[in-house]
Motif scaffolding. Structure first.
Motif, mmCIF file in Angstrom:
data_model
loop_
_atom_site.group_PDB
_atom_site.id
_atom_site.type_symbol
_atom_site.label_atom_id
_atom_site.label_comp_id
_atom_site.label_asym_id
_atom_site.label_seq_id
_atom_site.Cartn_x
_atom_site.Cartn_y
_atom_site.Cartn_z
ATOM 1 N N ARG A 163 0.711 -1.201 0.079
ATOM 2 C CA ARG A 163 0.022 0.119 -0.090
ATOM 3 C C ARG A 163 0.815 1.132 -0.020
ATOM 4 N NH1 ARG A 163 -4.930 -2.369 3.432
ATOM 5 N NH2 ARG A 163 -5.819 -3.736 2.174
ATOM 6 N N TYR A 164 2.115 1.078 0.374
ATOM 7 C CA TYR A 164 3.129 2.242 0.135
ATOM 8 C C TYR A 164 3.882 1.820 -0.891
ATOM 9 C CZ TYR A 164 1.239 4.857 4.136
ATOM 10 O OH TYR A 164 0.500 5.412 5.214
ATOM 11 N N LYS A 165 4.301 2.740 -1.906
ATOM 12 C CA LYS A 165 5.252 2.409 -2.709
ATOM 13 C C LYS A 165 6.250 3.489 -2.880
ATOM 14 C CE LYS A 165 1.792 -0.069 -5.608
ATOM 15 N NZ LYS A 165 0.908 -0.004 -4.626
ATOM 16 N N CYS A 166 7.455 3.238 -3.437
ATOM 17 C CA CYS A 166 8.296 4.463 -3.623
ATOM 18 C C CYS A 166 9.277 3.986 -4.554
ATOM 19 C CB CYS A 166 9.223 4.591 -2.089
ATOM 20 S SG CYS A 166 10.464 3.315 -1.788
ATOM 21 N N ALA A 167 10.012 5.233 -5.310
ATOM 22 C CA ALA A 167 10.960 5.172 -6.297
ATOM 23 C C ALA A 167 12.192 6.065 -5.652
ATOM 24 C CB ALA A 167 10.629 5.690 -7.484
ATOM 25 N N TYR A 168 13.559 5.626 -5.956
ATOM 26 C CA TYR A 168 14.413 6.670 -5.449
ATOM 27 C C TYR A 168 15.677 6.194 -6.623
ATOM 28 C CZ TYR A 168 15.956 2.292 -2.944
ATOM 29 O OH TYR A 168 16.118 1.009 -2.465
ATOM 30 N N ILE A 169 16.751 6.847 -6.238
ATOM 31 C CA ILE A 169 17.871 6.879 -6.966
ATOM 32 C C ILE A 169 19.008 6.330 -5.947
ATOM 33 C CG2 ILE A 169 19.965 7.780 -8.140
ATOM 34 C CD1 ILE A 169 18.029 10.509 -8.579
ATOM 35 N N ALA A 170 19.565 4.956 -6.428
ATOM 36 C CA ALA A 170 20.741 4.415 -5.899
ATOM 37 C C ALA A 170 21.872 4.274 -6.994
ATOM 38 C CB ALA A 170 20.233 3.154 -5.366
ATOM 39 N N HIS A 171 23.220 4.760 -6.538
ATOM 40 C CA HIS A 171 24.217 4.564 -7.436
ATOM 41 C C HIS A 171 24.820 3.385 -7.264
ATOM 42 C CE1 HIS A 171 24.607 8.625 -9.129
ATOM 43 N NE2 HIS A 171 23.414 8.932 -8.282
ATOM 44 N N MET A 172 24.639 2.395 -8.059
ATOM 45 C CA MET A 172 25.023 1.026 -7.980
ATOM 46 C C MET A 172 26.315 0.634 -8.988
ATOM 47 S SD MET A 172 21.337 -1.068 -8.434
ATOM 48 C CE MET A 172 22.171 -2.579 -8.256
ATOM 49 N N PRO A 173 27.210 0.245 -8.333
ATOM 50 C CA PRO A 173 28.433 -0.302 -9.362
ATOM 51 C C PRO A 173 27.797 -1.153 -10.584
ATOM 52 C CG PRO A 173 28.805 -0.831 -6.766
ATOM 53 C CD PRO A 173 27.339 -0.405 -7.024
ATOM 54 N N PHE A 174 28.584 -1.044 -11.514
ATOM 55 C CA PHE A 174 27.999 -1.746 -12.679
ATOM 56 C C PHE A 174 28.133 -3.035 -12.399
ATOM 57 C CE2 PHE A 174 28.914 2.027 -15.717
ATOM 58 C CZ PHE A 174 27.706 2.282 -15.989
ATOM 59 N N ASP A 175 28.964 -3.616 -11.924
ATOM 60 C CA ASP A 175 28.889 -5.287 -11.566
ATOM 61 C C ASP A 175 27.996 -5.919 -11.112
ATOM 62 O OD1 ASP A 175 29.816 -4.563 -9.378
ATOM 63 O OD2 ASP A 175 32.079 -5.597 -9.655
ATOM 64 N N GLU A 176 27.258 -5.035 -10.177
ATOM 65 C CA GLU A 176 25.982 -5.373 -9.527
ATOM 66 C C GLU A 176 24.800 -5.037 -10.097
ATOM 67 O OE1 GLU A 176 26.033 -3.706 -5.591
ATOM 68 O OE2 GLU A 176 28.242 -4.464 -5.097
ATOM 69 N N VAL A 177 24.530 -4.670 -11.190
ATOM 70 C CA VAL A 177 23.474 -4.264 -12.138
ATOM 71 C C VAL A 177 23.181 -5.520 -13.037
ATOM 72 C CG1 VAL A 177 22.358 -2.708 -13.902
ATOM 73 C CG2 VAL A 177 23.906 -1.767 -11.868
ATOM 74 N N LYS A 178 22.091 -6.166 -12.996
ATOM 75 C CA LYS A 178 21.596 -6.961 -13.695
ATOM 76 C C LYS A 178 20.887 -6.582 -15.095
ATOM 77 C CE LYS A 178 21.274 -10.860 -10.224
ATOM 78 N NZ LYS A 178 20.176 -12.057 -9.954
#
Length: 502
Positions: free
Chosen positions: A161-176
Motif C-alpha cells: 500500500r506504500y510504494k516508492c522510487a528512489y535513486i541508488a548509485h550502483m556499481p556496474f558489476d551489481e546491475v543485472k
C-alpha cells in the motif's frame, strides 16, 4: 512569533470523484474572452525552516532535505526526507553513496517530530528515524538521491500500500540486465529503484534489479499513478538525453511508465523542458532541475519544477562546480500525466530567499502538497550549491487553498467569460473571490456544441473556497456538459478553480 495557520475553522466537503479545472489549465479552460491569468507567489512560514537537521551523530546532521514526500493520512502529516551524516560534501557525493531515508511526523505540518523507529543500526544504536530498506544486492537499498512515496490505501495487497522510487548509485558489476551503450561508461549507475511497504517504514525492493535495468541511467524524482499506468519522471542531461532534433540539451524531465509497478518501459517520453532549452539557439544556462515535485489531483497533475540557471562565471579552481548556480521553483501542469507545461514560463511560485536569508542560494522541490483548511501547504528545501551544506533544511510555504493563480478581466469596462471543456457532474462549485453585490457572476450550462441548455442559468453572489452553484433543477445525469462563466463589465472577481463532483 507564533505561527497561526488559519484563524477560521473551515470544513470543506470531501468528494472522492472530484475533478478540478484550475484557472491556469488552458486545456480544460481553453476558451476565454477578455481574461488574464495571474499566478501567485507563496507566503513563507515566518519560523522557517520548520524541520531542521539533527545534532552531531544524528543521521541528518549534515542536512535534512525534502528530496522526498509529505502526505497526510488521518490526522497525521507524514514526511519522508533524505538525511546526510557529514557536514561537508567536498566529493559531490556522501561516503558510501548513501543518504538515509529519514522519517518525521507532525499534527499541524509545522512542528515535526523524528520518532525512534528502531529499524536500522547507525552509530551503534537503532534509536533513530531511519527507515529500513531490504533487498539484494545491498547497493540497491542505499538511497542516494530523490525519494518519492506513493500511498495507495486501496491496494488489495496490504504489503504494497506504500510504494516508492528512489535513486541508488550502483556499481556496474551489481546491475543485472547489462547497460545501454548510450552515454559514457561510468563506474556507477544512477539507477531507479522501486520498493513497497505496508506502513511506509519497513520497505522491500521490487525484484533484484533496477527498474531501468538494460536501459540508460535515470535520475528518478517522482512516482505517481495516472489512469492505467504508474509513471516515474526524472532528470537526465546529454549525452543520455537530447532535444527532439538530436542536439544536446541540459537537464530536462523524462518519463517512464509501468502497468504493474514491476515491469517498466524501456522507451521514455520527453515530459518537460523549459522553453529556453528548446529555443534555437537555446537560452544559455537555462535548465530544469530534478524533474518536478508533483501533486495528483485525479484529473490533472500539478507541481513545482526547479528553474536552474547556470552561474554567470565559472567557479574558482578547487570550488564546487555548482557554485553560483541559482534555482527557484516554477509551476507545471499536465492533463495526461506525461506531458507537462508551464502556464507562465519562468514565473517564480516559490522564489529563493533574498541574500542573507536561510534559503537564499537555490531551493529544491518535493512531492509535498496538502490542502488543509483554507490553505494549500507546500514544503521545500534549501540547497547550498557550494557544497558546504549551509542551511540545507526544510521550510513551509502556503497559498490560498488551490490558489496558484486566478482568472480576471483584462480590459476595464468590458465584460469577459470563459467556456470549459466538457464534463459530467452532479454538482459544480467555484473557488472565487472578489465578487461584489453590484457585480455578481452568472453561469450557464452548455451542451457539447456550445448551445445553452434551457433552465440551467444561475447567479453566483458569494465568495468562497468551494462555493456551490445553486441550479434551478438537478444537473442532467450522465450527460456531457460545459460551463460558461460570465464576468460583468464592472466585475473584480478572481476565479481560482472550478470543482466538478459526481
Amino acid at each position: 512569533m507564533k505561527f497561526i495557520l488559519t484563524a477560521l475553522i473551515i470544513v470543506l466537503p470531501l468528494h472522492a470523484a472530484e475533478q478540478v479545472f484550475f484557472s491556469f489549465d488552458d486545456h480544460n479552460i481553453a476558451w476565454q474572452h477578455n481574461l488574464k491569468l495571474t499566478l501567485q507567489t507563496v507566503t513563507k512560514h515566518p519560523g522557517n525552516p520548520v524541520l531542521r537537521r539533527g545534532p552531531p551523530g544524528a543521521p541528518d546532521h549534515g542536512h535534512a532535505i525534502l528530496y522526498g514526500t509529505v502526505i497526510k493520512t488521518g490526522g497525521t502529516f507524514r514526511m519522508w526526507y533524505l538525511g546526510m551524516i557529514e557536514t561537508e560534501n567536498k566529493a559531490g557525493q556522501p561516503p558510501g553513496w548513501w543518504r538515509p531515508m529519514c522519517y518525521a511526523e507532525s499534527k499541524d505540518g509545522v512542528t515535526w517530530k523524528k520518532p525512534e523507529l528502531g529499524l536500522v543500526e547507525f552509530n551503534g544504536s537503532t534509536k533513530n528515524n531511519i527507515c529500513l530498506i531490504e533487498g539484494e544486492p545491498y547497493s540497491m537499498t542505499r538511497v542516494n538521491d530523490f525519494l518519492s512515496v506513493l500511498h495507495e490505501a486501496n491496494d488489495p495487497d496490504p504489503a504494497k500500500r506504500y510504494k516508492c522510487a528512489y535513486i541508488a548509485h550502483m556499481p556496474f558489476d551489481e546491475v543485472k540486465g547489462g547497460r545501454s551503450k548510450i552515454g559514457p561508461n561510468e563506474r556507477r549507475w544512477g539507477a531507479m529503484i522501486c520498493a513497497t511497504s505496508a506502513d511506509g517504514l519497513k520497505w522491500k525492493c521490487v525484484g533484484d534489479r533496477p527498474a531501468n535495468a538494460g536501459g540508460e541511467r535515470f535520475e528518478v524524482s517522482s512516482l505517481y499513478r495516472f489512469g492505467d499506468f504508474y509513471y516515474s519522471t526524472g532528470q537526465l542531461i546529454s549525452p543520455w538525453s537530447w532535444r527532439p532534433d538530436g542536439s544536446d540539451i541540459g537537464r530536462d524531465m523524462l518519463a517512464y511508465r509501468s502497468p504493474d509497478f514491476v515491469t517498466w518501459s524501456k522507451a521514455k517520453a520527453l515530459a518537460f523542458a523549459r522553453p529556453g532549452q528548446l529555443a534555437n539557439p537555446p537560452v544559455k544556462g537555462q535548465q530544469m532541475h530534478m524533474g518536478a515535485g508533483l501533486w495528483n489531483r485525479g484529473n490533472v497533475m500539478v507541481g513545482l519544477h526547479g528553474m536552474w540557471q547556470d552561474a554567470e562565471t565559472a567557479p574558482p579552481k578547487g570550488e564546487s562546480w555548482n557554485l553560483g548556480v541559482r534555482v527557484d521553483l516554477g509551476l507545471v501542469i499536465s492533463n495526461d500525466g506525461v506531458h507537462f507545461r508551464e502556464p507562465v514560463p519562468s514565473f517564480k511560485v516559490v522564489p529563493r530567499g533574498k541574500e542573507g536569508e536561510w534559503d537564499d542560494v537555490a531551493i529544491l522541490q518535493g512531492h509535498a502538497f496538502v490542502n488543509e483548511g483554507d490553505k494549500t501547504m507546500i514544503w521545500y528545501s534549501h540547497w547550498d550549491t557550494g557544497s558546504k551544506l549551509k542551511n540545507m533544511e526544510i521550510g513551509l510555504a502556503t497559498l490560498r487553498r488551490d490558489g496558484f493563480g486566478h482568472l480576471s478581466r483584462k480590459v476595464e469596462g468590458n465584460d469577459a467569460h470563459f467556456v470549459t471543456g466538457t464534463f459530467t457532474a452532479k454538482e459544480i462549485a467555484l473557488n472565487v473571490d472578489g465578487i461584489t453585490p453590484e457585480a455578481a457572476l452568472s453561469v450557464q450550462l452548455l451542451d457539447p456544441l456550445d448551445r445553452p441548455l434551457d433552465g440551467y442559468q444561475a447567479t453566483v453572489t458569494q465568495n468562497g473556497l468551494h462555493q456551490t452553484i445553486n441550479w434551478p433543477k438537478p444537473l442532467p445525469a450522465d450527460k456531457k456538459l460545459a460551463l460558461r462563466l460570465n464576468f460583468p463589465a464592472n466585475s473584480a472577481a478572481k476565479v481560482y478553480a472550478v470543482y466538478l463532483n459526481n
